[in-house]
Design a protein around this motif. Sequence first.
Motif, PDB file in Angstrom:
ATOM      1  N   LEU A  29      21.116  42.687 -24.836  1.00 18.95           N
ATOM      2  CA  LEU A  29      21.347  43.146 -23.454  1.00 18.95           C
ATOM      3  C   LEU A  29      20.610  42.354 -22.533  1.00 18.95           C
ATOM      4  O   LEU A  29      19.416  42.631 -22.306  1.00 18.95           O
ATOM      5  N   ILE A  30      21.175  41.463 -21.651  1.00 13.35           N
ATOM      6  CA  ILE A  30      20.375  40.751 -20.579  1.00 13.35           C
ATOM      7  C   ILE A  30      20.567  41.331 -19.378  1.00 13.35           C
ATOM      8  O   ILE A  30      21.766  41.366 -18.894  1.00 13.35           O
ATOM      9  N   ALA A  31      19.528  41.565 -18.567  1.00 15.95           N
ATOM     10  CA  ALA A  31      19.682  42.147 -17.471  1.00 15.95           C
ATOM     11  C   ALA A  31      18.752  41.236 -16.300  1.00 15.95           C
ATOM     12  O   ALA A  31      17.748  40.955 -16.193  1.00 15.95           O
ATOM     13  N   ARG A  32      19.657  40.526 -15.439  1.00 17.86           N
ATOM     14  CA  ARG A  32      19.010  39.589 -14.367  1.00 17.86           C
ATOM     15  C   ARG A  32      19.548  40.029 -13.023  1.00 17.86           C
ATOM     16  O   ARG A  32      20.661  40.669 -12.610  1.00 17.86           O
ATOM     17  N   PRO A  33      18.783  40.098 -11.888  1.00 18.39           N
ATOM     18  CA  PRO A  33      19.077  40.422 -10.562  1.00 18.39           C
ATOM     19  C   PRO A  33      20.138  39.483 -10.129  1.00 18.39           C
ATOM     20  O   PRO A  33      20.272  38.246 -10.320  1.00 18.39           O
ATOM     21  N   ASP A  34      21.119  39.862  -9.326  1.00 20.54           N
ATOM     22  CA  ASP A  34      22.251  39.023  -9.123  1.00 20.54           C
ATOM     23  C   ASP A  34      22.012  37.989  -8.145  1.00 20.54           C
ATOM     24  O   ASP A  34      22.604  37.035  -7.615  1.00 20.54           O
ATOM     25  N   CYS A  35      20.701  38.059  -7.504  1.00 18.61           N
ATOM     26  CA  CYS A  35      20.259  36.955  -6.506  1.00 18.61           C
ATOM     27  C   CYS A  35      19.174  36.011  -7.352  1.00 18.61           C
ATOM     28  O   CYS A  35      18.694  34.977  -6.802  1.00 18.61           O
ATOM     29  N   GLY A  36      19.344  36.101  -8.672  1.00 17.87           N
ATOM     30  CA  GLY A  36      18.202  35.375  -9.370  1.00 17.87           C
ATOM     31  C   GLY A  36      16.836  35.846  -9.536  1.00 17.87           C
ATOM     32  O   GLY A  36      16.447  36.679  -8.727  1.00 17.87           O
ATOM     33  N   ALA A  37      16.116  35.514 -10.647  1.00 16.51           N
ATOM     34  CA  ALA A  37      14.850  35.929 -10.777  1.00 16.51           C
ATOM     35  C   ALA A  37      13.797  35.424 -10.116  1.00 16.51           C
ATOM     36  O   ALA A  37      13.983  34.338  -9.223  1.00 16.51           O
ATOM     37  N   GLY A  38      12.607  36.057  -9.616  1.00  9.23           N
ATOM     38  CA  GLY A  38      11.795  35.654  -8.420  1.00  9.23           C
ATOM     39  C   GLY A  38      10.987  36.746  -8.191  1.00  9.23           C
ATOM     40  O   GLY A  38      11.288  38.180  -8.353  1.00  9.23           O
ATOM     41  N   ALA A  39      10.011  36.435  -7.472  1.00 12.91           N
ATOM     42  CA  ALA A  39       8.841  37.435  -7.167  1.00 12.91           C
ATOM     43  C   ALA A  39       9.450  38.564  -6.088  1.00 12.91           C
ATOM     44  O   ALA A  39       8.872  39.561  -5.660  1.00 12.91           O
TER      45      ALA A  39
END
Length: 210
Positions: A122-132
């Motif tokens: 299961l891959i979970a990413r923020p829908d804005c893209g990864a970042g600080a």
Amino acid sequence: DQADWATTLYPELKGFLLAAAKDSPHLRLILDAHITLAYAAGSILNIKSGRNVEIEQRILNRTVWHSSDMPRDPSWPGWEFDNAVLNDSGGDMAIAVCITHDVVPSVMKHLADFLPQASSLLIARPDCGAGARSVACGQHAFDLVESLVSEINQKCNASKPPLHLFIAAPNAFTFYLGQRQAGLGKTTLYEYDFESKNGGGYKASLSLPC
């Protein structure tokens, strides 16, 4: 030694936190530590602990996060979930949390080399893209954890397979996820050997419950 997480580090952390929480309903944790210790701290001071916990969070600067520190904002990023089927064994589930950076290539390599029993990722990413800046505050981190736990439970149904957690996220998020450990069942954390002192790549750290 990997066994030190269970035989030394977790018991000492548990004793320290329970002693600190014994006479104080309000705690502030400074989690300049491995993700495993952040998750472990959450599993000890879980959502049923009755303690008001603040997290001193350091990503771009020093700030204090709390699970209700700001009103919810509908513009905050949510999750983009992907589910990769690795084999049809119906075995363990791996989870890659890619908040601060994308860990999927490294996780896929580790699964292929060392975790043949993992049947899905299961891959979970923020829908804005990864970042600080993907997580705005403590309330946002808490909400993201609730959504992730809901997704995990939907994917697992009633089977409760062992989980393997690969996390790139603020430690406040990891602490809040650790607070849900009892409901997630058996979980194993993984640390990335950034300095290649032990051959590089991921290494298993702590499995809970001990």
